[in-house]
Design a protein around this motif. Structure first.
Motif, PDB file in Angstrom:
ATOM      1  N   PRO A 315       0.789  -1.382   0.040  1.00 20.90           N
ATOM      2  CA  PRO A 315       0.007   0.012   0.028  1.00 20.90           C
ATOM      3  C   PRO A 315       0.942   1.268   0.046  1.00 20.90           C
ATOM      4  N   PRO A 317       0.186   4.809   1.070  1.00 15.88           N
ATOM      5  CA  PRO A 317      -0.676   5.890   1.927  1.00 15.88           C
ATOM      6  C   PRO A 317      -0.541   7.161   1.472  1.00 15.88           C
ATOM      7  N   GLN A 318       0.831   7.434   1.068  1.00 17.34           N
ATOM      8  CA  GLN A 318       1.314   8.814   0.546  1.00 17.34           C
ATOM      9  C   GLN A 318       0.546   9.134  -0.933  1.00 17.34           C
ATOM     10  N   ASP A 325      -5.325   0.602  -2.270  1.00 11.24           N
ATOM     11  CA  ASP A 325      -6.143   0.660  -1.208  1.00 11.24           C
ATOM     12  C   ASP A 325      -7.420   0.314  -1.450  1.00 11.24           C
TER      13      ASP A 325
END
Length: 489
Positions: A315, A317-318, A325
Motif C-alpha cells: 500500500p 498511503p502517500q 487501497d
C-alpha cells in the motif's frame, strides 16, 4: 537530448580509464625530502607520464576494433561453434546472429560494480548465478521437492544478464559478421542507468549510453545498416530511457540519434514506439528441461484453489486515492472465504516470495493493478503458478506482450485474463467479487488451462541450449521474433 561539446574519441575514451597510479609522488603521499630521493621521484614522474599515453592507446584500440570471437561462459578461450549444415537449414533458416564483444566498460565492469548499482543496497547477491540470484530455499515445502533446485530469488531487473548468457551459447550465433542477419548489443543499459536514476546529474545517466553509441557507430555492421538489423535487451521499463531534455526522470538512451532503428527487447514497452518489444519480466523458476516444465504445469493445474481471488502488494498511503487501497478494501469486503490479501510491508523480506507463492497457488484469480508503471512483475508470478490475472488498465497487458500473450480483442483476451475498468471499481459501480463469481467454475477452469499452457513462453530456462523437445521459453520466442522481424524488413 542534452547538447554536448564536440570531443575526440580519444578524450572521451579516457574517461573510462582509472587515473594513473603514482602513490609515491602523489599529493597524498609526498616524497621524502632527502636530496638523494628527489631524482628518483622525478624519474618516476616521467615514467608515469610516458605510460599514460601507452595505456590510453591500448584501450582506445580496444574500443575502435571489435573482437569477433566471443567467450563462452564455460570456456573463455573457445569461440562459438560454427552452425552445422543441418542447423542452418532447420533452426537457423531465418538467419545467424552476431554478438558484439563490447569493451568491458559496457557490461562486465558494470556488473563488477554491483555494490554501487543501487543507492540503498548491494545488488551483488541479487545478480549472482548469471542473473538468476541466490537459490530460493524458502520455497521448500511450497514447490515440488525435485523442482526446488530450479527456483531462485531472481531480481526483476536482471534480464540483460540472463539474455546475454543464453545468446552467447545460441546455436545460430556466428563469429562472422558478414554472415549474420541480426546483431546483438550486450550493453547492460538498465543496470547502468539504474545506478544514477535518483541522481540530479542527468549527464551521469547518459554517459555510458552515449559512449556505447559512439563506439558502435564505428563498427562496419552498423555502418551498413545504421542499426536497423541490430537489437538490444533492456532490463528496465521503457520510461527509464526516454527522458527529454535535462529535466525529468530517467536517461535519454532511446531518444539518442541512432537508437530509433534498433529493436529493443524490454520488460515494458512504450505503446507508441514500434521498436520496443515487450518481453516477460524474469521470474524465479528456471528449469532445465521440458519435462520439468510439464511437471510444474501438472502441479499448478491440479492445485486445489481454495480462494476465489488474491492480491499481493504494498500500500502507498502517500498517494491520494491509491488504487491498491481500493483493492485491499474490496478484498476485505469479499471476506476470507473469497479473497486473501498480502501486505508486503507486513511480511519479512526473506519470506515474501514464499508468502506470495502460497497466495497465488491457492487463488483462482489474482488482482494485478499497475505498479510504478502500467506493468508489474507480479502478473508473471501470478500466471507462472496458474492463476488467472485480473487487470484494471488495458496498458498493463493488452498490446504490451504481443509475442507472448494471445492477440488483441475481447474474445482472445478473455481466454486467459479478466479486465475490469479501474474507474468502475473506484466509483463503486462494479464489485470485483461479483464479476469473478459470475465467470463460473467451468469457464474459470478453461481460463486456467490456457494460462498454464502459456507457462513455458513466460519463463527463462537455465539450460544454455534451452528446454529441448521443441518447447520454447521466453528467450527462444524473443530471438525467433527478432529474426522474423528482420527477415520481414
Amino acid at each position: 537530448m542534452e547538447s554536448r561539446p564536440q570531443e575526440s574519441n580519444l578524450k572521451e575514451t579516457k574517461k573510462l580509464l582509472p587515473p594513473p597510479s603514482g602513490a609515491a609522488c602523489s599529493p597524498h603521499h609526498p616524497p621524502l625530502k632527502s636530496p638523494a630521493f628527489l631524482p628518483c621521484c622525478q624519474l618516476l614522474t616521467v615514467v608515469c607520464f610516458l605510460l599514460v599515453p601507452l595505456r590510453f592507446f591500448l584501450y582506445a584500440r580496444n574500443l575502435s576494433s571489435p573482437r569477433l570471437l566471443l567467450p563462452r561462459p564455460d570456456n573463455p578461450s573457445r569461440p562459438p561453434p560454427p552452425p552445422s549444415a543441418n542447423t542452418v537449414t532447420d533452426s537457423c533458416s531465418s538467419g545467424l546472429i552476431f554478438v558484439y564483444d563490447l569493451p568491458t566498460a559496457f557490461n562486465a565492469d558494470v556488473l563488477a560494480a554491483c555494490d554501487e548499482l543501487n543507492p540503498w543496497q548491494s545488488l551483488c547477491v541479487a545478480l549472482s548465478n548469471g542473473g538468476f540470484g541466490p537459490p530460493a530455499g524458502e520455497l521448500a515445502g511450497v514447490v515440488p521437492t525435485n523442482l526446488l533446485p530450479y527456483w531462485y530469488s531472481t531480481d526483476q531487473f536482471s534480464l540483460e544478464l540472463i539474455f546475454h548468457r543464453r545468446i552467447l551459447a545460441h546455436q545460430c550465433r556466428t563469429a562472422d559478421p558478414s554472415a549474420a542477419a541480426a546483431f546483438y548489443i550486450p550493453f547492460y543499459a538498465g543496470l547502468s542507468v539504474g545506478k544514477h536514476l535518483w541522481s540530479r546529474d542527468a549527464a551521469s545517466r547518459d554517459r555510458d549510453s552515449a559512449l556505447l553509441l559512439r563506439w558502435i557507430k564505428e563498427q562496419s555492421p552498423w555502418k551498413r545498416s545504421n542499426g536497423s538489423d541490430h537489437f538490444i535487451t533492456l532490463g528496465r521499463i521503457s520510461w527509464d530511457f526516454h527522458r527529454s531534455g535535462n529535466d525529468g526522470w530517467g536517461g535519454s538512451f532511446l531518444n539518442m540519434a541512432g537508437m530509433d532503428k534498433v529493436t529493443r527487447l524490454i520488460i515494458e514497452r512504450n505503446p507508441s514506439d514500434n521498436k520496443d518489444v515487450g518481453v516477460p519480466y524474469p521470474t524465479g523458476f528456471h528449469p532445465r528441461t521440458a519435462a520439468e516444465v510439464r511437471q510444474w504445469q501438472r502441479f499448478v493445474l491440479n492445485r486445489n484453489r481454495s480462494t476465489l481471488f488474491g492480491f499481493a502488494g504494498a500500500p502507498r498511503p502517500q498517494v491520494k486515492d491509491d488504487f491498491r487501497d481500493f483493492l485491499f478494501k474490496e478484498c476485505k469486503r469479499a471476506g476470507k472465504g473469497k479473497c486473501r490479501s498480502l501486505d508486503w510491508w507486513k511480511v519479512r523480506r526473506q519470506n515474501r516470495s514464499a508468502a506470495v507463492m502460497r497466495l497465488f497457488l491457492d487463488s483462482a484469480f489474482c488482482l494485478q493493478p499497475k505498479g510504478d508503471s502500467y506493468t508489474r512483475r507480479s502478473m508473471f508470478d501470478c500466471m507462472l503458478v496458474g492463476a488467472v490475472p485480473v487487470v484494471f488498465w488495458r496498458q498493463s497487458a493488452y498490446g504490451q506482450y504481443e509475442w507472448y500473450l494471445p492477440g488483441s480483442g475481447e474474445e482472445r483476451e478473455g481466454e486467459w485474463s479478466v479486465f475490469i475498468d479501474s474507474r468502475e471499481v473506484k466509483n463503486g459501480t462494479v464489485s470485483v467479487k461479483e464479476v469473478l463469481e459470475g465467470i463460473g467454475e467451468k469457464r474459470a477452469r478453461k481460463m486456467r488451462e490456457r494460462v498454464v499452457e502459456m507457462i513455458p513462453r513466460l519463463l527463462y530456462a537455465a539450460a544454455e541450449e534451452g528446454l529441448g523437445e521443441g518447447m520454447q521459453d521466453a528467450f527462444d520466442v524473443a530471438v525467433k521474433g527478432v529474426l522474423r522481424r528482420f527477415r520481414g524488413q
